[in-house]
Design an enzyme around this catalytic site. Structure first.
Site, mmCIF file in Angstrom:
data_model
loop_
_atom_site.group_PDB
_atom_site.id
_atom_site.type_symbol
_atom_site.label_atom_id
_atom_site.label_comp_id
_atom_site.label_asym_id
_atom_site.label_seq_id
_atom_site.Cartn_x
_atom_site.Cartn_y
_atom_site.Cartn_z
ATOM 1 N N ASN A 105 -5.609 -10.118 -7.274
ATOM 2 C CA ASN A 105 -5.591 -10.728 -5.762
ATOM 3 C C ASN A 105 -6.967 -11.430 -5.642
ATOM 4 O OD1 ASN A 105 -6.336 -7.820 -6.095
ATOM 5 N ND2 ASN A 105 -7.547 -8.104 -4.186
ATOM 6 N N THR A 138 13.137 5.216 10.410
ATOM 7 C CA THR A 138 14.401 4.154 10.818
ATOM 8 C C THR A 138 13.980 3.070 10.052
ATOM 9 O OG1 THR A 138 14.694 5.432 12.665
ATOM 10 C CG2 THR A 138 15.163 3.044 12.823
ATOM 11 N N THR A 154 1.004 -1.000 0.007
ATOM 12 C CA THR A 154 -0.060 0.045 -0.114
ATOM 13 C C THR A 154 0.992 1.271 0.078
ATOM 14 O OG1 THR A 154 -1.853 -1.354 1.158
ATOM 15 C CG2 THR A 154 -1.703 1.145 1.211
ATOM 16 N N CYS A 194 -9.200 -6.678 2.121
ATOM 17 C CA CYS A 194 -9.516 -5.206 2.228
ATOM 18 C C CYS A 194 -11.060 -4.920 1.994
ATOM 19 C CB CYS A 194 -8.781 -4.524 1.345
ATOM 20 S SG CYS A 194 -7.062 -4.566 1.351
ATOM 21 N N GLN A 202 0.774 -9.795 -5.761
ATOM 22 C CA GLN A 202 0.213 -11.527 -5.474
ATOM 23 C C GLN A 202 1.133 -12.371 -6.675
ATOM 24 O OE1 GLN A 202 -1.944 -12.753 -3.971
ATOM 25 N NE2 GLN A 202 -2.900 -10.973 -2.855
ATOM 26 N N SER A 251 5.085 -7.091 -1.472
ATOM 27 C CA SER A 251 5.031 -7.144 -0.050
ATOM 28 C C SER A 251 5.359 -8.509 0.768
ATOM 29 C CB SER A 251 3.521 -6.932 0.115
ATOM 30 O OG SER A 251 3.015 -6.612 1.650
#
Ligand code: PLP
Length: 381
Positions: free
Chosen positions: A154, A238, A75, A324, A182, A200
């Protein structure tokens, strides 16, 4: 009570034990800040991040690892790429092209830009969910700065013809981006023909909260997150060292095991589909005629709403849509774009298999679903 069977791997995956083992020392032993360049704790963290970057690069065919930045997930990568490119290239044009079936992160980023005065074309798809290449070609103008098409969907698993799309787009000197969230780990994925790629960790047996954003060096963009200038100024904050180490190991394993997972899961998925098709007249498998991810099955059932079916097959963890979208009751926009009615979309389930899935689990899933369809009166014996 029978054990639950997880068949929602497109929503997320468990962290592979081998990934976890690589990550653990970076929580308690090598906990330095990767930006602390004055001591060995920082050096250890920084070296681990660079090693992970090399693994990501090797998996995605990236020649220059410095073109990869770590993010908090797809995202963020999608928002950073679409908004960052739009802002940096506004002098060149204000038109973006994407597809009606993209993940909400892409569609919402584009909608955000529309409110800033950008024009966005949302391309239609055919009944199998494939982008219409003629519409794509016709949509490109001198004002187009970016085309974003997901590698694999997805919900249906449909795989877009990335090389053909890339040819059309890049031959006109327009940037081509793909959301490969995906596809990575399930198919061979390479950045050879793309300018921007997003993936991801948690979809590939890595941890949640980490992702990678590949951007070809020549791509101009403004950072989404400003601050300490980490990741060569592209993404401040960080670095999540344990997460990044996990992402690197997950992609190393994906590179080594992708082919073997592909063959095994495809055969289990095909077995599941053919049994259900025989046992449940009127059942339809969406995107069946197109190239699909090997482990995804999107099924429209006859007569019974998916919510009712879900209650009847409680031991199976499957999904009514993308993770989602399943919080909302609106029927899937992906299925609507493919021409399914709202009623058909409401009778649809996504079943997605993963590395831990066994033949025994698929047998149990088949029995559970067929029995439930009989009990609900959707199949007459
Ligand atoms: N793009 C696709 C195709 C996805 O399936 C997902 C996750 O569901 C995302 C983007 C968002 O990924 P993340 O959860 O890493 O933010």
């Amino acid at each position: 009570m029978p054990a639950a069977i997880y068949l929602d791997y497109n929503a997320t995956t468990p962290v592979d034990q081998r990934v976890l083992e690589q990550m653990l020392p970076y929580f308690t032993q090598h906990y330095g800040n990767a930006s602390s360049s004055g001591h060995m704790f920082g050096w250890a963290a920084s070296a681990a991040v660079e090693q992970a970057r090399q693994e990501v690069a090797a998996c995605l065919g990236v020649a220059r690892p410095s073109e990869i930045s770590f993010t908090s997930g797809s995202t963020e990568g999608i928002n950073a790429a679409i908004k960052g490119i739009a802002e940096a290239c506004v002098h060149k044009g204000r038109h973006i092209v994407t597809v009606q079936t993209e993940h909400s992160a892409v569609r919402m980023s584009c909608q955000h830009l529309q409110q800033q005065g950008f024009r966005v074309t949302y391309l239609p798809v055919c009944s199998q969910g494939l982008v219409d290449l003629e519409s794509l070609e016709a949509s490109l103008t001198d004002d187009t700065i970016l085309v974003s098409v997901m590698w694999a969907n997805n919900e249906t698993g449909v795989v877009q013809p990335i090389d053909k799309i890339s040819n059309l787009v890049r031959s006109r000197n327009i940037l081509f981006m793909t959301d490969a969230t995906q596809a990575v780990g399930k198919l061979p994925v390479s950045v050879e023909n793309v300018d921007v790629l997003v993936c991801s960790g948690h979809k590939i047996y890595g941890p949640k909260g980490v992702g990678a954003l590949y951007m070809r060096e020549r791509v101009r963009r403004h950072p989404l997150i400003d601050g300490g200038g980490q990741e060569r100024g592209h993404r401040s904050g960080t670095l999540n060292v344990p997460g990044i180490v996990g992402m690197g190991e997950a992609l190393r394993l994906a590179r080594l095991e992708c082919d073997q997972d592909h063959a095994r899961l495809e055969s289990l998925r095909d077995d599941l589909e053919s049994t259900l098709e025989c046992a449940i007249p009127g059942l339809r498998i969406n995107s069946r005629k197109a190239e699909r991810l090997p482990q995804t099955s999107n099924i429209t059932f006859p007569c019974v709403d998916a919510e009712r079916l879900l209650l009847a097959i409680r031991t199976l963890a499957v999904s009514t849509g993308s993770a989602c979208a399943s919080r909302t009751s609106t029927p899937s926009s992906v299925l609507a774009a493919m021409g399914l009615s709202a009623a058909e979309a409401r009778r649809t389930l996504r079943i997605s298999l993963g590395r831990p899935t066994t033949a025994h689990e698929i047998d149990a899933a088949k029995t559970t679903i067929v029995r439930a369809m009989h009990e609900l009166g959707a199949v007459v014996a």
